[in-house]
Design a protein around this motif. Sequence first.
Motif, mmCIF file in Angstrom:
data_model
loop_
_atom_site.group_PDB
_atom_site.id
_atom_site.type_symbol
_atom_site.label_atom_id
_atom_site.label_comp_id
_atom_site.label_asym_id
_atom_site.label_seq_id
_atom_site.Cartn_x
_atom_site.Cartn_y
_atom_site.Cartn_z
ATOM 1 N N GLU A 33 0.919 -1.182 -0.222
ATOM 2 C CA GLU A 33 0.099 -0.004 0.063
ATOM 3 C C GLU A 33 0.720 1.139 0.170
ATOM 4 O OE1 GLU A 33 -3.050 2.077 2.900
ATOM 5 O OE2 GLU A 33 -3.499 -0.169 2.578
ATOM 6 N N LYS A 34 0.482 2.304 -0.632
ATOM 7 C CA LYS A 34 1.238 3.605 -0.991
ATOM 8 C C LYS A 34 1.273 4.052 0.577
ATOM 9 C CE LYS A 34 1.343 4.542 -5.770
ATOM 10 N NZ LYS A 34 1.018 5.643 -6.751
ATOM 11 N N PRO A 35 2.353 4.466 1.053
ATOM 12 C CA PRO A 35 2.520 5.252 2.353
ATOM 13 C C PRO A 35 1.687 6.644 2.120
ATOM 14 C CG PRO A 35 4.713 5.554 1.295
ATOM 15 C CD PRO A 35 3.791 4.537 0.503
ATOM 16 N N GLN A 36 1.223 7.044 3.108
ATOM 17 C CA GLN A 36 0.576 8.417 3.411
ATOM 18 C C GLN A 36 1.419 9.394 3.630
ATOM 19 O OE1 GLN A 36 -3.136 6.155 4.837
ATOM 20 N NE2 GLN A 36 -3.715 8.488 4.637
ATOM 21 N N GLU A 37 2.686 8.946 3.743
ATOM 22 C CA GLU A 37 3.933 9.856 4.154
ATOM 23 C C GLU A 37 4.659 10.281 3.285
ATOM 24 O OE1 GLU A 37 6.892 9.512 8.135
ATOM 25 O OE2 GLU A 37 5.309 7.914 7.973
ATOM 26 N N ALA A 38 4.912 11.823 3.164
ATOM 27 C CA ALA A 38 5.466 12.666 2.194
ATOM 28 C C ALA A 38 6.581 13.254 2.512
ATOM 29 C CB ALA A 38 4.750 12.719 0.934
ATOM 30 N N GLU A 39 7.362 13.963 1.626
ATOM 31 C CA GLU A 39 8.136 14.921 1.839
ATOM 32 C C GLU A 39 7.778 15.944 1.204
ATOM 33 O OE1 GLU A 39 12.912 16.526 1.463
ATOM 34 O OE2 GLU A 39 12.294 14.404 0.834
ATOM 35 N N VAL A 40 7.863 17.462 1.489
ATOM 36 C CA VAL A 40 7.156 18.551 0.822
ATOM 37 C C VAL A 40 8.437 19.058 -0.127
ATOM 38 C CG1 VAL A 40 6.569 20.849 1.134
ATOM 39 C CG2 VAL A 40 5.615 19.166 2.766
ATOM 40 N N ILE A 41 8.309 19.220 -1.379
ATOM 41 C CA ILE A 41 9.124 19.484 -2.287
ATOM 42 C C ILE A 41 9.055 20.951 -2.642
ATOM 43 C CG2 ILE A 41 9.998 19.271 -4.689
ATOM 44 C CD1 ILE A 41 10.565 16.776 -2.686
ATOM 45 N N ALA A 42 7.915 21.532 -2.909
ATOM 46 C CA ALA A 42 7.559 22.997 -3.205
ATOM 47 C C ALA A 42 6.148 23.387 -2.610
ATOM 48 C CB ALA A 42 7.661 23.024 -4.489
ATOM 49 N N VAL A 43 6.230 24.677 -2.177
ATOM 50 C CA VAL A 43 4.589 25.092 -1.706
ATOM 51 C C VAL A 43 4.355 26.275 -2.414
ATOM 52 C CG1 VAL A 43 3.788 26.025 0.499
ATOM 53 C CG2 VAL A 43 5.878 24.308 0.654
ATOM 54 N N GLY A 44 3.144 26.472 -2.663
ATOM 55 C CA GLY A 44 2.666 27.509 -3.158
ATOM 56 C C GLY A 44 2.591 29.002 -2.493
ATOM 57 N N PRO A 45 2.304 30.067 -3.148
ATOM 58 C CA PRO A 45 2.406 31.309 -2.238
ATOM 59 C C PRO A 45 1.523 31.527 -1.182
ATOM 60 C CG PRO A 45 1.734 31.813 -4.459
ATOM 61 C CD PRO A 45 2.142 30.236 -4.226
ATOM 62 N N GLY A 46 0.373 30.862 -1.491
ATOM 63 C CA GLY A 46 -0.892 31.027 -0.632
ATOM 64 C C GLY A 46 -1.653 32.387 -0.920
ATOM 65 N N GLY A 47 -1.952 33.156 -0.113
ATOM 66 C CA GLY A 47 -2.844 34.300 -0.530
ATOM 67 C C GLY A 47 -4.246 34.104 -0.580
ATOM 68 N N MET A 48 -4.927 34.797 -1.437
ATOM 69 C CA MET A 48 -6.329 34.746 -1.453
ATOM 70 C C MET A 48 -6.668 33.433 -2.429
ATOM 71 S SD MET A 48 -7.710 37.048 0.362
ATOM 72 C CE MET A 48 -9.374 37.413 -0.178
ATOM 73 N N VAL A 49 -7.492 32.416 -1.708
ATOM 74 C CA VAL A 49 -7.720 31.404 -2.501
ATOM 75 C C VAL A 49 -9.428 31.276 -2.231
ATOM 76 C CG1 VAL A 49 -7.619 28.746 -2.775
ATOM 77 C CG2 VAL A 49 -5.643 30.244 -2.133
ATOM 78 N N ASP A 50 -10.387 31.355 -3.391
ATOM 79 C CA ASP A 50 -11.730 31.413 -3.392
ATOM 80 C C ASP A 50 -12.167 32.251 -2.131
ATOM 81 O OD1 ASP A 50 -11.536 29.111 -5.100
ATOM 82 O OD2 ASP A 50 -11.517 27.543 -3.288
ATOM 83 N N GLY A 51 -11.515 33.308 -2.284
ATOM 84 C CA GLY A 51 -12.026 34.361 -1.561
ATOM 85 C C GLY A 51 -11.822 34.311 0.129
ATOM 86 N N LYS A 52 -10.865 33.508 0.307
ATOM 87 C CA LYS A 52 -10.364 33.196 1.591
ATOM 88 C C LYS A 52 -8.795 33.478 1.839
ATOM 89 C CE LYS A 52 -14.096 30.025 3.110
ATOM 90 N NZ LYS A 52 -14.415 28.807 3.409
ATOM 91 N N GLU A 53 -8.341 33.963 2.995
ATOM 92 C CA GLU A 53 -6.861 34.405 2.986
ATOM 93 C C GLU A 53 -6.353 33.011 3.464
ATOM 94 O OE1 GLU A 53 -3.371 36.249 3.015
ATOM 95 O OE2 GLU A 53 -5.317 37.084 2.646
ATOM 96 N N VAL A 54 -5.139 32.593 2.778
ATOM 97 C CA VAL A 54 -4.802 31.111 3.040
ATOM 98 C C VAL A 54 -3.131 31.390 3.404
ATOM 99 C CG1 VAL A 54 -4.047 28.892 2.194
ATOM 100 C CG2 VAL A 54 -6.276 29.859 1.713
ATOM 101 N N THR A 55 -2.770 30.944 4.579
ATOM 102 C CA THR A 55 -1.386 31.262 5.015
ATOM 103 C C THR A 55 -0.954 29.724 4.928
ATOM 104 O OG1 THR A 55 -1.949 32.956 6.804
ATOM 105 C CG2 THR A 55 -0.017 31.733 6.942
ATOM 106 N N MET A 56 0.286 29.633 4.225
ATOM 107 C CA MET A 56 1.034 28.435 4.203
ATOM 108 C C MET A 56 1.666 28.052 5.404
ATOM 109 S SD MET A 56 -0.251 27.736 1.103
ATOM 110 C CE MET A 56 0.606 26.175 0.602
ATOM 111 N N ASN A 57 1.401 26.769 6.031
ATOM 112 C CA ASN A 57 1.984 26.362 7.331
ATOM 113 C C ASN A 57 3.117 25.231 6.822
ATOM 114 O OD1 ASN A 57 0.111 27.947 9.014
ATOM 115 N ND2 ASN A 57 -1.394 26.480 8.228
ATOM 116 N N VAL A 58 3.418 24.967 5.731
ATOM 117 C CA VAL A 58 4.429 23.866 5.541
ATOM 118 C C VAL A 58 5.492 24.465 4.746
ATOM 119 C CG1 VAL A 58 2.562 21.730 5.547
ATOM 120 C CG2 VAL A 58 3.161 22.958 3.529
ATOM 121 N N LYS A 59 6.526 23.851 4.772
ATOM 122 C CA LYS A 59 7.564 24.521 4.008
ATOM 123 C C LYS A 59 8.421 23.221 3.382
ATOM 124 C CE LYS A 59 10.763 24.790 7.968
ATOM 125 N NZ LYS A 59 9.776 23.866 8.855
#
Length: 95
Positions: A33-59
Amino acid sequence: MKLVPLGDRVVLKQFEAEETTKSGIILTSKSQEKPQEAEVIAVGPGGMVDGKEVTMNVKAGDKVIYSKYSGNEVKLDDEEYIIVKQSDILAIVED
């Protein structure tokens, strides 16, 4: 090539599935079974997404657990990645 996610998207690289169980049983690739654990490679800028302010919490470099059936699988330069929304990430794994 480089993947640059947009908005609240995160690019993940899955960890390899275990080939042997703790008791020494060797698993075939189909039964793993594929693991559900992964390493973050790249993160988007966040900002306004669908009218809501999104702050990125991962790096980049974070080890995370993500929702099992989320994201889109992408193959780039013979490497497989998963692109998920930040809200599909359930936890950051700290050592």
